[in-house]
Design a protein around this motif. Sequence first.
Motif, short mmCIF file in Angstrom:
data_model
loop_
_atom_site.label_atom_id
_atom_site.label_comp_id
_atom_site.label_asym_id
_atom_site.label_seq_id
_atom_site.Cartn_x
_atom_site.Cartn_y
_atom_site.Cartn_z
N HIS A 1 41.09 56.16 20.90
CA HIS A 1 40.03 55.61 21.74
C HIS A 1 38.84 56.57 21.75
N VAL A 2 37.81 56.21 20.99
CA VAL A 2 36.61 57.05 20.88
C VAL A 2 35.37 56.14 20.92
N HIS A 3 34.34 56.61 21.62
CA HIS A 3 33.04 55.92 21.61
C HIS A 3 32.13 56.67 20.64
N ILE A 4 32.37 56.45 19.37
CA ILE A 4 31.70 57.23 18.32
C ILE A 4 30.18 57.03 18.34
N PHE B 1 42.32 60.11 12.25
CA PHE B 1 42.13 58.67 12.19
C PHE B 1 41.57 58.24 13.54
N THR B 2 40.35 57.74 13.54
CA THR B 2 39.58 57.55 14.76
C THR B 2 39.30 56.08 15.01
N ILE B 3 39.90 55.55 16.07
CA ILE B 3 39.65 54.16 16.44
C ILE B 3 38.43 54.13 17.34
N ALA B 4 37.34 53.59 16.79
CA ALA B 4 36.06 53.55 17.50
C ALA B 4 35.96 52.24 18.28
#
Length: 300
Positions: A48-51, A71-74
């Motif tokens: 959980h990222v607000h890229i 591995f970044t879930i935006a």
Amino acid sequence: MSQNRLSIQYAFRLQILKLKIFLRFFIDDKLSAPLTLTSSNLMRIDSHVHIDTYDVDIKDVLNEIEQHKIFTIAVAMDPESYVKSKEIAEHCHYVLPTFGIHPWQAHKFNERLSEFDHFIDESPMIGEIGLDFHWIEDESLYPAQLQVFEYFLQKAQQQDKVVNIHTKGAELKVIELLEQYQVTAIVHWYSGPIELIQRYLDAGAFFTISVELMFSDHIKEIAKTVQLNRILTETDNPGGYSWLTNKVGMPSVLNLVIDELAKQKQVTVDSLIEQIEVNMRGLVANRDDVLSLMDRLNKY
């Protein structure tokens, strides 16, 4: 290659990864290994990222993601946020953009939801969506939140997609709706009642453990309550760490979460990282596109 053959391949890889984790736990126990170890070059997962909301140079952010193999879930706040995340993802294979409308933004879009069906259709997961009856004190906005949340839940049910959800102050209502629509959820930064956790687990939910683990006894208790095979890690970057420390939440903050969670669960860092990958693969087992991406990232 047929979908059936792909599914068999992924199931086989998942079993191999599970065996590796079992052996690592077994060896660690027999050798009385320290609880945290310098991790090898394993892929981490930030669920959980607000890229799109970083104020610093995005190149520095993406370089750090690649350096630490995250591995970044935006997740998205709204359509504009999603479009920006997609643009950023073009410059980094590790970023997976997903579409949702955050409860804080729901009242702006509740009468226009069908306009964004194409974003829902193309998004491999759905998020950030949910309810917030804590930070949003104006109860006149709650009907719009519910309208938007239920719209996305219905779409997730129809398309068999995982949802990445916000529950603050509305934990009971959220689980009631998850049970009603029978969708699988990533429960983002849960800080609600301990007594509701089993109900979420019974509904198939996975819980992220966030940066607040390092500061809150309640979050530590949640981390201890949720079994290891239903846990994911997250940062809610860049805002989560900033809210707690007044420092920008850069991607490597995830390592602090992993380190502390390994201590709380009394496992090694590597075992935890591998277990989280197993958890994520099980969560998206029906998404060959996401599984293929994870396979490629593991080769980098």
